[in-house]
Motif scaffolding. Sequence first.
Motif, PDB file in Angstrom:
ATOM      1  N   TRP A  15       0.730  -1.299   0.105  1.00 14.04           N
ATOM      2  CA  TRP A  15       0.306  -0.315   0.141  1.00 14.04           C
ATOM      3  C   TRP A  15       0.982   0.777  -0.381  1.00 14.04           C
ATOM      4  N   ALA A  16       2.318   1.571   0.683  1.00 20.78           N
ATOM      5  CA  ALA A  16       2.653   2.437   0.476  1.00 20.78           C
ATOM      6  C   ALA A  16       3.689   2.325  -0.628  1.00 20.78           C
ATOM      7  N   TRP A  17       4.032   1.190  -1.760  1.00 20.95           N
ATOM      8  CA  TRP A  17       4.475   1.572  -2.916  1.00 20.95           C
ATOM      9  C   TRP A  17       3.381   2.364  -3.842  1.00 20.95           C
ATOM     10  N   LEU A  18       2.292   1.891  -3.168  1.00 21.89           N
ATOM     11  CA  LEU A  18       0.921   2.342  -4.049  1.00 21.89           C
ATOM     12  C   LEU A  18       0.228   3.571  -4.297  1.00 21.89           C
ATOM     13  N   LEU A  19       0.688   4.040  -2.830  1.00 21.95           N
ATOM     14  CA  LEU A  19       0.357   5.664  -2.376  1.00 21.95           C
ATOM     15  C   LEU A  19       1.752   6.692  -2.816  1.00 21.95           C
ATOM     16  N   ALA A  20       2.704   5.926  -2.609  1.00 20.44           N
ATOM     17  CA  ALA A  20       3.656   6.619  -3.301  1.00 20.44           C
ATOM     18  C   ALA A  20       3.760   6.523  -4.671  1.00 20.44           C
ATOM     19  N   SER A  21       3.198   5.605  -5.663  1.00 20.18           N
ATOM     20  CA  SER A  21       3.502   6.109  -6.694  1.00 20.18           C
ATOM     21  C   SER A  21       1.976   6.980  -7.659  1.00 20.18           C
TER      22      SER A  21
END
Length: 66
Positions: free
Chosen positions: A19-25
């Motif tokens: 979820w952190a990678w998706l939020l950063a993207s």
Amino acid sequence: MTNPTTANAELAALRVPTWAWLLASVALVTWFVISQDNGAILGAAAAELVHEVTHDARHVLGAPCH
């Protein structure tokens, strides 16, 4: 010599949740769209405000705005 259990625990601590990678993207794409917007996406008034607030930063980052 490093204990295998300790090494696995250290690797697990370094993992970043999906979820952190998706939020950063999503944040990066949003920042890119707003930084490139010259009125086509946000509308005239909102785009003018974003443009004026971020004008110098856009030039420093190499984003064309004229």
